[in-house]
Structure formats: C-alpha cells, structure tokens
Design a protein around this motif. Structure first.
Motif, PDB file in Angstrom:
ATOM      1  N   UNK A 227       0.828  -1.202   0.000  1.00 27.95           N
ATOM      2  CA  UNK A 227       0.000   0.000   0.000  1.00 27.95           C
ATOM      3  C   UNK A 227       0.865   1.256   0.000  1.00 27.95           C
ATOM      4  N   UNK A 228       0.322   2.320  -0.583  1.00 27.34           N
ATOM      5  CA  UNK A 228       0.946   3.632  -0.475  1.00 27.34           C
ATOM      6  C   UNK A 228      -0.132   4.649  -0.115  1.00 27.34           C
ATOM      7  N   UNK A 229       0.286   5.878   0.096  1.00 32.06           N
ATOM      8  CA  UNK A 229      -0.647   6.905   0.552  1.00 32.06           C
ATOM      9  C   UNK A 229      -1.780   7.143  -0.431  1.00 32.06           C
ATOM     10  N   UNK A 230      -1.488   7.039  -1.738  1.00 29.55           N
ATOM     11  CA  UNK A 230      -2.514   7.283  -2.749  1.00 29.55           C
ATOM     12  C   UNK A 230      -3.648   6.264  -2.660  1.00 29.55           C
ATOM     13  N   UNK A 231      -3.334   5.073  -2.193  1.00 28.15           N
ATOM     14  CA  UNK A 231      -4.343   4.011  -2.102  1.00 28.15           C
ATOM     15  C   UNK A 231      -5.510   4.435  -1.225  1.00 28.15           C
ATOM     16  N   UNK A 232      -5.228   5.171  -0.161  1.00 25.76           N
ATOM     17  CA  UNK A 232      -6.278   5.539   0.787  1.00 25.76           C
ATOM     18  C   UNK A 232      -7.272   6.532   0.200  1.00 25.76           C
ATOM     19  N   UNK A 233      -6.915   7.172  -0.899  1.00 23.69           N
ATOM     20  CA  UNK A 233      -7.854   8.068  -1.555  1.00 23.69           C
ATOM     21  C   UNK A 233      -9.080   7.364  -2.100  1.00 23.69           C
ATOM     22  N   UNK A 234      -9.002   6.040  -2.270  1.00 23.50           N
ATOM     23  CA  UNK A 234     -10.147   5.269  -2.759  1.00 23.50           C
ATOM     24  C   UNK A 234     -11.348   5.399  -1.828  1.00 23.50           C
ATOM     25  N   UNK A 235     -11.105   5.669  -0.549  1.00 22.42           N
ATOM     26  CA  UNK A 235     -12.200   5.721   0.431  1.00 22.42           C
ATOM     27  C   UNK A 235     -13.015   7.000   0.335  1.00 22.42           C
ATOM     28  N   UNK A 236     -12.702   7.842  -0.651  1.00 22.96           N
ATOM     29  CA  UNK A 236     -13.607   8.957  -0.922  1.00 22.96           C
ATOM     30  C   UNK A 236     -14.970   8.441  -1.370  1.00 22.96           C
ATOM     31  N   UNK A 237     -14.991   7.227  -1.895  1.00 21.68           N
ATOM     32  CA  UNK A 237     -16.251   6.582  -2.266  1.00 21.68           C
ATOM     33  C   UNK A 237     -16.797   5.846  -1.044  1.00 21.68           C
ATOM     34  N   UNK A 238     -17.952   6.235  -0.509  1.00 21.58           N
ATOM     35  CA  UNK A 238     -18.461   5.638   0.730  1.00 21.58           C
ATOM     36  C   UNK A 238     -18.891   4.182   0.574  1.00 21.58           C
ATOM     37  N   UNK A 239     -18.943   3.669  -0.647  1.00 20.34           N
ATOM     38  CA  UNK A 239     -19.300   2.252  -0.829  1.00 20.34           C
ATOM     39  C   UNK A 239     -18.144   1.318  -0.459  1.00 20.34           C
ATOM     40  N   UNK A 240     -16.938   1.846  -0.337  1.00 21.71           N
ATOM     41  CA  UNK A 240     -15.791   1.042   0.075  1.00 21.71           C
ATOM     42  C   UNK A 240     -15.753   1.003   1.597  1.00 21.71           C
ATOM     43  N   UNK A 241     -15.860  -0.192   2.152  1.00 23.46           N
ATOM     44  CA  UNK A 241     -15.995  -0.351   3.601  1.00 23.46           C
ATOM     45  C   UNK A 241     -14.738   0.120   4.334  1.00 23.46           C
ATOM     46  N   UNK A 242     -14.964   0.788   5.460  1.00 22.86           N
ATOM     47  CA  UNK A 242     -13.870   1.379   6.223  1.00 22.86           C
ATOM     48  C   UNK A 242     -13.223   0.359   7.156  1.00 22.86           C
ATOM     49  N   UNK A 243     -12.602  -0.621   6.553  1.00 24.56           N
ATOM     50  CA  UNK A 243     -11.874  -1.629   7.314  1.00 24.56           C
ATOM     51  C   UNK A 243     -10.625  -2.018   6.544  1.00 24.56           C
ATOM     52  N   UNK A 244      -9.501  -2.058   7.223  1.00 26.87           N
ATOM     53  CA  UNK A 244      -8.254  -2.538   6.645  1.00 26.87           C
ATOM     54  C   UNK A 244      -7.663  -3.595   7.577  1.00 26.87           C
ATOM     55  N   UNK A 245      -7.435  -4.788   7.029  1.00 25.62           N
ATOM     56  CA  UNK A 245      -6.744  -5.815   7.807  1.00 25.62           C
ATOM     57  C   UNK A 245      -5.301  -5.849   7.323  1.00 25.62           C
ATOM     58  N   UNK A 246      -4.408  -5.359   8.181  1.00 29.40           N
ATOM     59  CA  UNK A 246      -2.987  -5.240   7.841  1.00 29.40           C
ATOM     60  C   UNK A 246      -2.194  -6.157   8.765  1.00 29.40           C
ATOM     61  N   UNK A 247      -1.764  -7.325   8.305  1.00 33.78           N
ATOM     62  CA  UNK A 247      -1.027  -8.247   9.175  1.00 33.78           C
ATOM     63  C   UNK A 247       0.292  -7.639   9.653  1.00 33.78           C
ATOM     64  N   UNK A 248       0.477  -7.602  10.953  1.00 32.20           N
ATOM     65  CA  UNK A 248       1.717  -7.120  11.552  1.00 32.20           C
ATOM     66  C   UNK A 248       2.649  -8.285  11.876  1.00 32.20           C
ATOM     67  N   UNK A 249       2.139  -9.272  12.592  1.00 33.78           N
ATOM     68  CA  UNK A 249       2.816 -10.500  13.030  1.00 33.78           C
ATOM     69  C   UNK A 249       3.717 -10.294  14.237  1.00 33.78           C
ATOM     70  N   UNK A 250       4.440  -9.172  14.317  1.00 31.18           N
ATOM     71  CA  UNK A 250       5.267  -8.899  15.499  1.00 31.18           C
ATOM     72  C   UNK A 250       5.527  -7.404  15.585  1.00 31.18           C
ATOM     73  N   UNK A 251       5.618  -6.895  16.819  1.00 37.71           N
ATOM     74  CA  UNK A 251       5.901  -5.487  17.023  1.00 37.71           C
ATOM     75  C   UNK A 251       7.335  -5.237  17.429  1.00 37.71           C
TER      76      UNK A 251
END
Length: 421
Positions: A227-251
């Motif tokens: 992902x990059x910052x431009x990807x998040x611009x897609x959420x200007x469309x409210x039909x795209x659900x506001x959930x992102x599952x981003x696997x971390x695995x370890x901190x």
C-alpha cells in the motif's frame, strides 16, 4: 446429489466454497445446510497451523458421525500438505489438492454416492439460505517469503483473475441480491502484477465501484508493503468499507526481520497513522504471532508495547506453529509451548480491551448496518461497514437489508442497536 459444503480457515477458502456452491447448483445438484441430508460432504481445509490441521481432521470425523453414509471430499491446503493422512480418515472418498480444486464438481460427480442419496425438494433438503455478503476470489498464490508461512508452498506463485471476469462476477452477485462483496486472495495486494499491472488492486477497485451497482465493497487482508498513501484516496467513495486488515505478526523489528517481513514497526505505524488521518472511523485489524523462534522476553515485551500503542480495532492472535518445509522450522532458540501459549493469551486479552474501546467510540452514533440473520435468541445480527457487530430486536424481516441504525451500547463483543424509522 445433495451436497453439504464446509469451509475452514481464511476468507479465501470461504470464497472458494461459495463458488463451489454455485457450481454444484448450476450442475443440477442441491446444496444443503444439514450434513445428515447429504450424499456428499466437501470440506475446504486449512493448514496454516497445526491447530488448523487438527480442526480439519476433527471436522471430517464429525461429518461421519452426523452422516455415516455420506462420502467425504477433503480439498484445499490440508489435502495438499498431507494427502495420505487425509485419505486415511473415515468416510473420505476424495482428496483434492489445491492444484485440482477447480475440478471438484467434475471429480465428485464422476463417482456419485452408491446408492444415490434421495433427491428432495430444496425446502425438504433445507437448502442453504443466500448470503448477504459474498467472498470473491480475485487472486491466488503468493510470491512473498515469510519464513513461518507454509501457504506459499501449498498455493504456488501469485496469479490473478482477469479484471473483466471479477467485475462480471460481482455484478452477477448484485443481481442475485447480494449487498456486499469481499475481495479475497492469498496476497490480495499483489493483484495484477503477474499481468503487468503495477497498481492492479487500485485499478480493480476503481473498476468495481464504477461499473457495478454493489452497495458495499470490502477488502480482505493486505500486506502493508503493498500500500501507499494514494491508495487511501479510494475511500472517498463511501461504498468502500472502512476496514483494513494489515497483518503485523510482530511489534519488534528484530523478530520481523527473522520472519522475513518486509516492514518495520516505524513504517507500519506511519502507514496506519496516514490511513486513520485519511479515513475517519476506519477499523484497522491485524494478525500477531506469539513465540516465534528467537523471541525472548524483551522482544515479546517490545512487541506487546507496540501493539498496545497502535490501538487496533481487533487482534487475531496465534501462538507460533512450526511448519515443516519453511525457513523458520530451521531457526534455533525455539520458544517453549507453554511460553508461546501464555504470550498469546496476554495478546488476546490486550486485543479484547482494544476492541471494546473501539466499539465504545461509536456508541450514540447512527450508522448503516447490513442485517444478516436472526439468531436463536430472537435478536437480529449484522455489521457496520467498519466491521462492528450489531444486534437488535425487531419483529419484521431484516435479512439482507441495509438500514440506518442508532448504536446504543457496547457489550459482550458487540453493539446494541435500534433500527431507525
């Protein structure tokens, strides 16, 4: 034939089992909701952990107990990893690995139950009720090299479906009454790269939002480096659900390095900060592995503190499970089972606290809920677009309806709502 279908594990498996349901139905068979009514039972298995393998075996044995006369087809990742062990399970007539999964209907139909199962009406058979939400497989396989993961070995290299085929499937689901589609894949963020599309997933989402009438589009798991910052611009469309599952695995950065993860804690935190700033009300969920080889107490404490600071909406926590054939299986300094389990328990408790705080933020708000089904206690249950589980009491039929709902209280892993109007 009467066919019972069951899926274990990831959303990709669920997508595949839904595709099988449509294929069996199109071939003239009946997909039933009760294994006791079936002549054939198909299990789409998981092998991501030893616990998933055990659950796959348990499921096969449970189906035999429910219907000793049924013939069982074990398909998917566990069938690929351990075909002989699958074939030795009671009642198993077919073992179909991932490479042959698309031929399941053909394989099973070639040798129907003998004697054939009765062929009742859909009502008599308890035919499966249509879903409000469908899982759409857009990609399979993975080119990443995470050292703990066996799925790349079981699923093969990354490969994507043609964009036009995905759009056609989504529109067909809409016409069948589906309100929400979830895009799934082993490595969803790599969609299109094998076809020469560097921003394939972005283009696919734009296409689906522009050329289908789907009310809600949801994304399954995405690796943070895709992902990059431009990807998040897609959420200007409210039909795209506001959930992102981003696997971390370890901190902990050292643990991430040994895992072969192409991200640092600082990079992950920046990505999540940008996502939250761009998408108000976003739910960020993640996966965490506890007790990876070489994770000492200091590394676990660093990981715990990082996860605590991130305030995720939901944590999926697993103790590390050694997978033969992976690079991590050869790493020294393995963590004792009881220590892995204790660390996983601590992470789960942290995740439960974070999930409660996230739910609390939305008490008093009015949000759209897609109502799914009435539970045995008479309450209807459904989801907001940012994956909050809501229950309500209503006399009418709410199934598959997207309705404005006032969120009144957070309790017991869900929100209590009141349907407006």
């Amino acid at each position: 034939m009467n066919v019972y279908l069951q899926s274990l594990g990831c959303r990709l498996n669920q997508s595949e089992i839904e595709t099988l349901a449509r294929q069996f139905t199109a071939s003239g068979h009946i997909v039933v909701s009760d294994p006791a009514q079936a002549g054939v039972c198909v299990i789409n298995t998981c092998a991501v952990t030893t616990g998933a393998e055990r659950k796959s075996r348990h499921c096969a044995r449970a189906l035999v107990r429910a219907n000793p006369d049924a013939r069982i087809a074990i398909i998917g990742c566990y069938a690929t990893l351990a075909p002989r062990r699958c074939a030795a399970l009671p009642g198993v007539a077919w073992v179909v690995p991932n490479a042959e999964k698309e031929r399941v209907v053909e394989i099973v139909a070639a040798f129907p139950p003998n004697p054939p199962a009765p062929f009742p009406t859909r009502e008599e058979a308890g035919a499966v009720e249509r879903h409000t939400r469908a899982f759409v497989k857009v990609q399979d396989g993975c080119d990443n090299h995470c050292t703990y993961c066996v799925i790349r070995l079981l699923r093969g290299p990354a490969r994507s479906r043609p964009m036009a085929d995905v759009a056609a499937e989504v529109q067909a689901l809409v016409e069948a009454g589906c309100q929400e589609a979830v895009l799934t894949g082993v490595n969803l963020g790599s969609y299109g790269r094998d076809q020469g599309l560097p921003n394939g997933l972005y283009a696919l989402i734009v296409t689906l939002l522009a050329h289908t009438d789907l009310p809600r589009l949801r994304l399954s798991s995405l690796e943070p480096w895709d992902l990059d910052e431009a990807f998040f611009g897609l959420w200007e469309n409210p039909r795209l659900c506001r959930q992102l599952h981003l696997p971390l695995q370890a901190g902990c950065d050292e643990t991430l390095r040994r895992m072969g993860r192409r991200v640092t804690t600082a990079g992950f935190a920046r990505l999540v900060e940008t996502a939250h700033a761009t998408i108000p009300g976003l739910a960020v969920t993640t996966d965490v592995l506890a007790g990876f080889p070489g994770e000492d107490e200091a590394a676990f404490r660093a990981s715990y503190c990082f996860v605590a600071a991130m305030e995720f909406a939901r944590l999926h926590v697993f103790p590390y499970s050694l997978r033969p054939g992976t690079a991590a299986a050869r790493l020294p300094n393995r963590v004792a089972r009881e220590v892995r389990d204790a660390r996983a328990h601590a992470m789960r408790e942290l995740g439960a606290e974070q999930a409660f705080r996230f739910r609390q933020r939305f008490v008093g708000r009015e949000m759209a809920v897609l109502w799914e089904q009435r539970r045995c206690d008479g309450l209807w249950t459904g989801l907001t677009d940012n994956y909050l589980r809501v229950v309500t009491r209503a006399e009418g039929d709410l199934h598959n309806r997207l309705m404005a709902t006032r969120l009144l209280a957070a309790q017991n892993g869900h929100l209590v709502g009141e349907v407006m109007g």
